[in-house]
Scaffold this motif. Structure first.
Motif, PDB file in Angstrom:
ATOM      1  N   ASN A 115       0.802  -1.220   0.000  1.00 60.76           N
ATOM      2  CA  ASN A 115       0.000   0.000   0.000  1.00 60.76           C
ATOM      3  C   ASN A 115       0.841   1.279   0.000  1.00 60.76           C
ATOM      4  OD1 ASN A 115      -2.386  -1.492   0.058  1.00 60.76           O
ATOM      5  ND2 ASN A 115      -2.448  -1.512   2.308  1.00 60.76           N
ATOM      6  N   LEU A 116       2.167   1.156  -0.027  1.00 57.21           N
ATOM      7  CA  LEU A 116       3.019   2.337   0.020  1.00 57.21           C
ATOM      8  C   LEU A 116       2.936   3.125  -1.291  1.00 57.21           C
ATOM      9  CD1 LEU A 116       6.278   0.935   1.699  1.00 57.21           C
ATOM     10  CD2 LEU A 116       4.570   2.432   2.739  1.00 57.21           C
ATOM     11  N   GLU A 117       2.928   4.458  -1.174  1.00 54.73           N
ATOM     12  CA  GLU A 117       2.984   5.315  -2.354  1.00 54.73           C
ATOM     13  C   GLU A 117       4.408   5.311  -2.932  1.00 54.73           C
ATOM     14  OE1 GLU A 117       0.373   6.622  -3.621  1.00 54.73           O
ATOM     15  OE2 GLU A 117      -1.020   6.127  -1.981  1.00 54.73           O
TER      16      GLU A 117
ATOM     17  N   GLU B 113       6.953   6.969  -0.623  1.00 56.92           N
ATOM     18  CA  GLU B 113       7.130   6.132   0.576  1.00 56.92           C
ATOM     19  C   GLU B 113       7.916   4.873   0.234  1.00 56.92           C
ATOM     20  OE1 GLU B 113       2.863   7.531   2.573  1.00 56.92           O
ATOM     21  OE2 GLU B 113       3.061   5.605   1.548  1.00 56.92           O
ATOM     22  N   LEU B 114       7.662   4.309  -0.961  1.00 55.17           N
ATOM     23  CA  LEU B 114       8.434   3.141  -1.394  1.00 55.17           C
ATOM     24  C   LEU B 114       9.899   3.520  -1.599  1.00 55.17           C
ATOM     25  CD1 LEU B 114       8.468   0.183  -2.263  1.00 55.17           C
ATOM     26  CD2 LEU B 114       7.870   0.921  -4.589  1.00 55.17           C
TER      27      LEU B 114
ATOM     28  N   LEU C 166      13.120   1.671   0.077  1.00 51.78           N
ATOM     29  CA  LEU C 166      14.248   1.136  -0.692  1.00 51.78           C
ATOM     30  C   LEU C 166      15.566   1.794  -0.273  1.00 51.78           C
ATOM     31  CD1 LEU C 166      12.664   0.892  -4.271  1.00 51.78           C
ATOM     32  CD2 LEU C 166      13.208  -0.987  -2.695  1.00 51.78           C
ATOM     33  N   TRP C 167      15.529   3.088   0.029  1.00 51.52           N
ATOM     34  CA  TRP C 167      16.744   3.759   0.519  1.00 51.52           C
ATOM     35  C   TRP C 167      17.203   3.146   1.841  1.00 51.52           C
ATOM     36  CZ3 TRP C 167      17.484   6.395   5.106  1.00 51.52           C
ATOM     37  CH2 TRP C 167      18.678   7.099   5.216  1.00 51.52           C
ATOM     38  N   PHE C 168      16.260   2.851   2.707  1.00 48.07           N
ATOM     39  CA  PHE C 168      16.606   2.232   3.990  1.00 48.07           C
ATOM     40  C   PHE C 168      17.196   0.841   3.776  1.00 48.07           C
ATOM     41  CE2 PHE C 168      15.524  -0.430   7.625  1.00 48.07           C
ATOM     42  CZ  PHE C 168      16.055   0.299   8.678  1.00 48.07           C
TER      43      PHE C 168
ATOM     44  N   GLU D 206      10.090  -8.284  -5.612  1.00 48.45           N
ATOM     45  CA  GLU D 206       9.144  -9.145  -6.310  1.00 48.45           C
ATOM     46  C   GLU D 206       7.744  -8.537  -6.337  1.00 48.45           C
ATOM     47  OE1 GLU D 206       9.346 -12.820  -4.251  1.00 48.45           O
ATOM     48  OE2 GLU D 206      11.283 -13.421  -5.102  1.00 48.45           O
ATOM     49  N   MET D 207       7.330  -7.910  -5.233  1.00 49.46           N
ATOM     50  CA  MET D 207       5.965  -7.413  -5.109  1.00 49.46           C
ATOM     51  C   MET D 207       5.752  -6.105  -5.873  1.00 49.46           C
ATOM     52  SD  MET D 207       3.883  -6.583  -1.607  1.00 49.46           S
ATOM     53  CE  MET D 207       4.090  -8.263  -1.062  1.00 49.46           C
ATOM     54  N   ARG D 208       6.770  -5.225  -5.854  1.00 46.23           N
ATOM     55  CA  ARG D 208       6.593  -3.903  -6.462  1.00 46.23           C
ATOM     56  C   ARG D 208       7.443  -3.737  -7.722  1.00 46.23           C
ATOM     57  NH1 ARG D 208       4.123  -0.404  -2.768  1.00 46.23           N
ATOM     58  NH2 ARG D 208       3.915   0.883  -4.639  1.00 46.23           N
ATOM     59  N   ALA D 209       7.644  -4.813  -8.465  1.00 46.51           N
ATOM     60  CA  ALA D 209       8.486  -4.772  -9.670  1.00 46.51           C
ATOM     61  C   ALA D 209       7.927  -3.814 -10.718  1.00 46.51           C
ATOM     62  CB  ALA D 209       8.640  -6.179 -10.250  1.00 46.51           C
ATOM     63  N   GLU D 210       6.614  -3.784 -10.908  1.00 48.91           N
ATOM     64  CA  GLU D 210       6.021  -2.919 -11.931  1.00 48.91           C
ATOM     65  C   GLU D 210       6.218  -1.445 -11.582  1.00 48.91           C
ATOM     66  OE1 GLU D 210       1.968  -3.992 -12.398  1.00 48.91           O
ATOM     67  OE2 GLU D 210       2.397  -6.020 -13.158  1.00 48.91           O
ATOM     68  N   ASP D 211       6.066  -1.100 -10.295  1.00 49.73           N
ATOM     69  CA  ASP D 211       6.259   0.289  -9.876  1.00 49.73           C
ATOM     70  C   ASP D 211       7.715   0.721 -10.049  1.00 49.73           C
ATOM     71  OD1 ASP D 211       3.571   0.524  -9.131  1.00 49.73           O
ATOM     72  OD2 ASP D 211       3.982  -0.394  -7.180  1.00 49.73           O
TER      73      ASP D 211
END
Length: 534
Positions: A449-451, A454-455, A459-461, A484-489
């Motif tokens: 649900n992260l924008e 926020e994503l 990823l930086w962390f 794997e989950m946010r590959a399209e974004d």
């Protein structure tokens, strides 16, 4: 639904990370004895001594002065004042001074030298009172018996142990038996007529001056040149040091070897007896053997259980060690002229202080009056009054301060809690929130649900902290799931692609580091096994 309508728990605590660094220096894993030896705080000591510290010795009488021999000087320090500057120095030596030893009353100190001369000095005036001449080679052993004020014994590179009458400057006995340099010795704590000496001929001999003929009454073979020998407090055991070994012998049992410790990698140069000056605990008032070596380590040996209980590393080769009779000071001398001193606070019993008046002697201070409920002042005590032993303490519960992410977790706003922790940029708090979300089975739903911004924070962390050992177990698995989950974004945003490239670089660099460490371990492991066999 309003914020106040969310279900709440009756009591809330801040989340804390379960993944904590396992540091070897963590005080939580220290034993009570290790904490005791670590309580000796470093003290400022003289840094300009020219040559190596050949010997260290404490006076058996108060105020337990410290004598240190270095170059052609004997320096006296007062532990009650400061060890940074010597209280006085004695420079009546024509060559290197060695083996300082105090008389039982602390008024006289004797020392040898490489010129073969043994001198006895007055501690207050620093004047040489007696000069004992008989050794033809350098003297490395000078000792007063534990309570005898009239005699001392000495030994040197001429392989002869001499027993002296100090008052008349005459030698009573020439004790023959050693075939090489005599380097160490100690007097018996139970009999002033008996003492032990160690030599480079690998032997340790027990002498009794009452036996005629000048021969030793017992002999043991250490197996290597003996650098140091001491009597243990019971008087029935002797500890010897030579090579990288410390051995304990049963004198009463005819010289039976009880234990051999090979805890050092280089030659053990000196050993002494230290006492654990604690009033409570299993190890209170017990004696230990302190050993120092050219490898720079000081080790503490519990000779009752035959195990090493503490170890400390120093940056220089160590030559001498001493421990004060009042258990407050530990000093170590090095080969480059530095004295490492550690001091701990000695608790004084309340009401035990004595006040001295002229002609009246010591008078104890009157005990403080204890307030009782029958006195009106008992009920008017202030908030600073310390409770007595029988009082029942009613403690006011402390208010728990919650961070922003804790407040959000309390309201079950999981995604906002994770974002708040990421904005705080405290890795411990972020990992603690992630672990809490894993326990609630909400972490992956929050990630989905992260924008985009926020994503990017997440990823930086992950790129910055996923390779840190304390967080790697959780974050590496999470990084795989996020990709794997946010590959399209990620494919549609250049900023997210940059974070992924940085994460890939960090992981590849960590893999190279681990491979290099494994190669180094493969090189060192056979060398350590070979060294352990020697």
């Amino acid at each position: 639904m309003a914020e106040d309508d969310y279900p709440r728990t009756s009591q809330t605590f801040p989340v804390k990370p379960n993944l904590k660094p396992t540091s070897q220096t963590s005080t939580k894993n220290l034993t009570p004895e290790s904490k005791y030896w670590k309580s000796f705080k470093p003290q400022p000591t003289p840094q300009n001594l020219i040559s190596s510290i050949t010997s260290l010795s404490f006076s058996p009488a108060l105020p337990h002065l410290l004598a240190a021999t270095h170059s052609a000087t004997l320096s006296l320090f007062s532990p009650l004042q400061t060890l940074e500057q010597p209280k006085s120095t004695i420079s009546s030596f024509s060559d290197t001074a060695t083996s300082a030893s105090f008389r039982s009353d602390g008024r006289l100190v004797a020392a040898g030298s490489h010129s073969g001369l043994v001198q006895v000095f007055d501690v207050k005036t620093r004047t040489p009172l007696r000069r004992l001449r008989a050794h033809s080679r350098p003297v490395h052993l000078v000792r007063y018996p534990r309570s005898d004020k009239l005699h001392l014994f000495s030994g040197g590179d001429d392989a002869v142990v001499r027993y002296w009458d100090v008052a008349s400057e005459t030698r009573i006995n020439d004790l023959l038996g050693h075939k090489d340099y005599v380097r160490c010795g100690d007097g018996s704590p139970v009999n002033d007529d008996m003492f032990v000496t160690g030599s480079y001929d690998h032997t340790v001999r027990l002498w009794d001056v009452r036996v005629s003929g000048g021969s030793s009454v017992m002999e043991v073979n250490h197996g290597k040149p003996v650098e140091s020998v001491i009597f243990l407090p019971s008087g029935g055991l002797v500890a010897t040091a030579g090579g990288n070994e410390v051995k304990i012998w049963d004198v009463i049992g005819g010289g039976k070897l009880l234990y051999s410790m090979e805890g050092h990698n280089k030659t053990v140069t000196s050993i002494c007896v230290g006492k654990i000056g604690k009033e409570t605990g299993e190890e209170a008032q017990q004696y230990r053997i302190l050993s120092v070596s050219l490898d720079g380590y000081m080790k503490v040996l519990d000779y009752a259980k035959f195990k090493i209980t503490y170890s400390m590393r120093f940056p220089s080769p160590l030559l001498s060690v001493a421990f004060s009779p009042d258990c407050s000071t530990r000093v170590i001398g090095t080969s480059n002229g530095i004295i490492y001193a550690g001091k701990r606070k000695v608790k004084e019993n309340e009401g035990s202080e004595m006040v001295s008046f002229a002609g009246l002697g010591p008078i104890s201070e009157p005990p403080k009056r204890v307030l009782r409920p029958s006195n009106f002042r008992y009920f008017r005590r202030g908030q600073n009054e310390k409770p007595s032993e029988g009082d029942y303490l009613v403690k006011r519960p402390k208010k728990v301060k919650l961070a922003e992410h804790d407040k959000l977790l309390k309201k079950f706003r999981h995604k906002e809690a994770l974002v708040a922790a990421l904005n705080g940029k405290n890795p411990a708090n972020v990992v603690a929130v992630m672990e809490e979300l894993v326990a609630r089975r909400k972490l992956m739903r929050c990630v989905s649900n992260l924008e985009t911004e926020e994503l990017g924070l997440l990823l930086w962390f992950l790129q910055k902290y996923s390779t840190m050992p304390r967080y790697a177990g959780l974050l590496m698995k999470l990084a795989k799931k996020v990709v794997e989950m946010r590959a399209e974004d990620v494919q549609t945003d250049d900023v997210l692609k940059g974070h992924i490239r940085n994460l890939k670089r960090s992981v590849e660099e960590e893999i190279r580091i681990q491979q290099s460490l494994q190669e180094i371990q493969g090189i060192i492991s056979p060398l350590l096994r070979i060294a352990g066999r020697r």
